[in-house]
Design a protein around this motif. Structure first.
Motif, short mmCIF file in Angstrom:
data_model
loop_
_atom_site.label_atom_id
_atom_site.label_comp_id
_atom_site.label_asym_id
_atom_site.label_seq_id
_atom_site.Cartn_x
_atom_site.Cartn_y
_atom_site.Cartn_z
N HIS A 115 20.27 -13.88 -9.23
CA HIS A 115 21.00 -12.60 -9.27
C HIS A 115 21.70 -12.29 -7.93
O HIS A 115 22.83 -11.80 -7.91
CB HIS A 115 20.00 -11.49 -9.63
CG HIS A 115 20.59 -10.12 -9.64
ND1 HIS A 115 21.31 -9.63 -10.71
CD2 HIS A 115 20.57 -9.13 -8.73
CE1 HIS A 115 21.70 -8.40 -10.44
NE2 HIS A 115 21.26 -8.06 -9.24
N HIS A 119 25.64 -11.58 -6.83
CA HIS A 119 26.27 -10.53 -6.01
C HIS A 119 27.22 -11.15 -4.98
O HIS A 119 28.30 -10.64 -4.74
CB HIS A 119 25.19 -9.71 -5.30
CG HIS A 119 24.60 -8.60 -6.14
ND1 HIS A 119 25.38 -7.63 -6.73
CD2 HIS A 119 23.33 -8.33 -6.50
CE1 HIS A 119 24.60 -6.80 -7.42
NE2 HIS A 119 23.35 -7.20 -7.29
N ASP A 305 25.42 -4.24 -10.58
CA ASP A 305 25.12 -5.32 -11.52
C ASP A 305 26.15 -5.48 -12.65
O ASP A 305 26.57 -4.49 -13.26
CB ASP A 305 23.73 -5.09 -12.14
CG ASP A 305 22.64 -5.24 -11.10
OD1 ASP A 305 22.95 -5.67 -9.97
OD2 ASP A 305 21.47 -4.93 -11.42
MG LIG Z 1 21.77 -6.17 -8.35
#
Ligand SMILES: [Mg+2]
Ligand SMILES: Nc1ncnc2c1ncn2[C@@H]1O[C@H](COP(=O)(O)OP(=O)(O)OP(=O)(O)O)[C@@H](O)[C@H]1O
Length: 337
Positions: A115, A119, A305
């Motif tokens: 994850h 980003h 996100d």
């Molecule tokens: Mg995040």
């Protein structure tokens, strides 16, 4: 003509269910997202069990919606990418299980994505021209770190937070001030109306290290709020928001510039939810201009996100031939560096 690579990515690490379809790692054919913020807001933060259940309710519908928006079918896909950590284990499991089921049944390659790497790669979504080495300031809800990126997928950690992440500090301070959740955008907006010099708040420099610490600052804000309340004094929330934000930003910006200069790195990247902070973008941009450093940050919608950033990171892994097997599992504390 060679067939275009079309990658479908799923992101369910926290409280956003997101699916994106990208062509050749950059061309966004679909980017759909359902945020659970309204549900978690009443609890003042993310409730993990509720998050997992919500992902389960939304994920299949979003896969269908993304395929429709992109005007592609499963037969057109080259691979499925999925976030498998770090994040909430139950939430991650929904995305990982969905991706595995789709990839297995459609005989598609599976690509696992970190994850935080997602980003970082939000920058590549719009800036394919980024040159290495680059220094990345990761400022998210769960992470704060300065990382040297020497090539695609090659990271070396220079420093990180010893306690709270920057986004976490924004959220906790906002909650203590009674502003609501998530705190970052609320403090960002309120700070524009305040005087950052009104209240003397501490900056945690930790000598010349590239590490960060925000818990002392958070405690200073809590103490100030408690004292004011005991004395029955009204507080100026805008000044407090501005002072707190200035304290966080000054340390982030100065340490980033110090690291870039010491390492002679001419490219700086901002990544993570706090990269959406308007003052951070503006102040770091001005500071980097003065130092002859090229600064990149993702468009606002790709800072928090989303699955487009996961598809972009997944694209680079896919191109290198990296594939996950059917044992891919959710790894809540997955590391990148
Ligand atoms: Mg995040
Ligand atoms: N304008 C803003 N200013 C400051 N912080 C912001 C802003 N917009 C969002 N944030 C912060 O960004 C965080 C949410 O995005 P992010 O993706 O970084 O979180 P996460 O996915 O929970 O954490 P991680 O990515 O580390 O797992 C929250 O802490 C939120 O307060």
């Amino acid at each position: 003509m060679t067939k275009k690579e079309i990658l479908l990515a799923i992101e369910t690490s926290c409280d956003e269910t997101a699916v994106a379809i990208l062509s050749d790692g950059r061309d966004i054919l679909a980017n759909v997202i359902v945020s659970q913020i309204q549900i978690h807001r009443q609890f003042g933060g993310v409730v993990p069990e509720i998050a997992s259940r919500q992902h389960l309710e939304q994920v299949n519908r979003l896969v269908d919606a993304a395929l429709k928006e992109a005007e592609v079918s499963f037969d057109d896909l080259s691979a499925i990418a999925v976030t498998y950590g770090p994040g909430l284990v139950g939430a991650l499991l929904v995305g990982v299980s969905t991706a595995k089921a789709l990839a297995y049944s459609r005989e598609l390659p599976l690509v696992g994505v970190n994850h935080i790497e997602g980003h970082i790669y939000a920058n590549w979504l719009v800036h394919p021209e980024i040159e290495f080495p680059a220094l990345c300031l990761i400022v998210s809800g769960g992470h704060t770190a300065l990382v040297e990126v020497t090539a695609h997928g090659k990271y070396s950690l220079l420093g990180q937070t010893l306690d709270d992440a920057a986004g976490e500090a924004f959220d906790k301070v906002a909650r203590a001030m009674g502003l609501g959740y998530p705190g970052g955008p609320l403090i960002d907006a309120l700070a524009r109306e305040g005087n950052p010099q009104k209240l003397p708040l501490p900056r945690s420099w930790l000598g010349n290290s590239y590490d960060f610490s925000f818990s002392g600052l958070k405690t200073a804000v809590l103490n100030y709020l408690n004292k004011s309340s005991m004395k029955g004094e009204e507080i100026n929330k805008a000044d407090l928001a501005a002072g707190f934000q200035a304290s966080v930003l000054e340390v982030l910006i100065e340490k980033t510039v110090m690291a870039a200069k010491n390492k002679n790195i001419k490219t700086v990247l901002l990544a993570g939810g706090v990269a959406a902070n308007s003052a951070l973008r503006e102040q770091l941009r001005k500071r980097c201009e003065r130092e002859n450093i090229t600064l990149y940050y993702p468009p606002m919608e790709f800072c928090t996100d989303n699955a487009a950033m996961i598809a972009c990171a997944g694209h680079y892994h896919y191109c290198k031939g990296e594939r996950a097997d059917w044992y891919l599992n959710a790894v809540p504390n997955l590391r990148l560096f």
